[in-house]
Design a protein around this motif. Sequence first.
Motif, short mmCIF file in Angstrom:
data_model
loop_
_atom_site.label_atom_id
_atom_site.label_comp_id
_atom_site.label_asym_id
_atom_site.label_seq_id
_atom_site.Cartn_x
_atom_site.Cartn_y
_atom_site.Cartn_z
N PHE A 32 0.87 -1.19 0.03
CA PHE A 32 0.11 -0.04 0.14
C PHE A 32 1.04 1.20 -0.03
O PHE A 32 1.76 1.38 0.67
CB PHE A 32 -0.91 0.12 1.31
N GLN A 34 -1.91 1.14 -3.07
CA GLN A 34 -2.17 0.21 -4.27
C GLN A 34 -1.85 0.72 -5.87
O GLN A 34 -1.77 1.89 -5.76
CB GLN A 34 -3.44 -0.43 -4.11
N LYS A 35 -1.34 -0.14 -6.52
CA LYS A 35 -1.10 0.27 -7.91
C LYS A 35 -2.17 0.87 -8.56
O LYS A 35 -3.47 0.46 -8.56
CB LYS A 35 -0.63 -0.93 -8.63
N SER A 37 -4.02 3.49 -7.97
CA SER A 37 -5.08 3.75 -7.01
C SER A 37 -4.95 5.40 -6.76
O SER A 37 -4.15 5.69 -6.88
CB SER A 37 -5.11 2.78 -5.86
N CYS A 39 -5.00 7.08 -3.09
CA CYS A 39 -4.73 7.05 -1.59
C CYS A 39 -5.64 8.06 -0.82
O CYS A 39 -5.28 9.11 -1.13
CB CYS A 39 -3.33 7.03 -1.39
N TRP A 118 5.35 1.02 -8.25
CA TRP A 118 3.75 1.22 -8.14
C TRP A 118 3.75 2.83 -8.57
O TRP A 118 4.19 3.48 -7.89
CB TRP A 118 3.15 0.70 -7.16
#
Length: 227
Positions: A32, A34-35, A37, A39, A118
């Motif tokens: 975390f 995450q790819k 995504s 946040c 990521w």
Amino acid sequence: MKPIAIFLCFLALVGCGGKDSPKPPLSALLVFPQKNSECTTGIDVTGTNTSTVEFRWQTSDHTESYELRATNLNSNTTQTIVVNGSSAKLPIVKGAPYSWLVVSRNTKVSETARSETWRFYNAGVETTHAPFPAEVISPKTGSNITKDLNNEVLLDWEGADVDNDLEDYEVYFSTENPPTTLIATLTSGKSDFKVSVLANTVYYWRVVTMDREGNTATNSISEFKVR
């Protein structure tokens, strides 16, 4: 004499056995943010346009410490922190796209191990997000490559968007830096393009990614030389 010879061989084996050589660290597995995504768990830093985000990963074997690297994809500035555990906190800019990775280290060996890289958006006040800057797959910047039988090279990249609404790519390619010649406009379903090249020549290229909301993102200039 035979028992003595066997005993001497045993002593030699014991003396040479010693401990196993130190092993290089293995790559950490990212957890975390995450790819690709957004946040949303950052804690506001009072009086600034930043929030503190906790980065997490799985520990890796033969590793003593981990170096977290978080790069603001808008400014291309990187923050680093070294920790012994599997998480670290960094204050990062709200509403900005980031990439992050972890380097595993062991003081007993010179080798290090990198995790995957990521990308994510740190939540701000936006209701729509610009795409991530295109990630170059090949040719990697600084590489020396060979053209194919048709005197062509394949430009290959990867696009992503938190809102999942990619629209087009504009590809700029030239022998000049920065490249200003638009050579193709492609739909988001296609993320590669063949270009004609000459031997012993350096080329520069970049990609402008667009989404359906009109947001754009431009990646860093990549360069390669054709043998």
